[in-house]
Design a protein around this motif. Structure first.
Motif: not given
Length: 132
Positions: A75-85, A90-95
């Motif tokens: 659900p956190a990635f609904a309608d999102v292109n989960t590109s490498t960038e 996402v990982i940086a923000d969660r850290l």
């Protein structure tokens, strides 16, 4: 500027929307090496940037939430292109959230930045750099 980098790996499945992605529009897998670099201008009272054990543990926790998952079903990635960038951000923000919550120790409150790099292969990678 001082820095410490810790590493993890990540295996996901996902697909993209948009002609620019060609055959990657179909469901496919991706395996990344994930580097998280923590920065600060001065060392803390213990002469370290960050506790490497805590940094490693927190990176493992953040990455573990996505590992072996089809991101198209999350659900956190609904309608999102989960590109490498995008995933690097996402990982940086969660850290960063974990730093602010104190999960990397009191000394980590002196950190001024995080860079997350996702290596798609030995010839291609993407990074996201943010301040704290």
């Amino acid at each position: 500027m001082f820095s410490v980098t810790v590493r993890e790996h990540l295996m996901i499945a996902h697909s993209f929307r948009g002609e620019v992605f060609g055959p990657a529009q179909r469901l496919h897998g991706a395996t990344f090496l994930v580097d998280a670099t923590f920065r600060r201008p001065e060392l803390d009272a213990d002469n370290i940037v960050v506790d490497i054990g805590l940094a490693t543990s927190e990176l493992n926790g953040v990455v573990g939430a996505f590992n072996y998952r089809n991101l198209d079903d999350e659900p956190a990635f609904a309608d999102v292109n989960t590109s490498t960038e995008y995933l690097a951000k996402v990982i940086a923000d969660r850290l960063a959230d974990r730093v602010h919550e104190g999960a990397l120790g009191e000394g980590a409150r002196g950190l001024t930045g995080i860079t997350v790099t996702l290596h798609e292969s030995h010839i291609a990678w993407a990074s996201y750099e943010r301040t704290l």
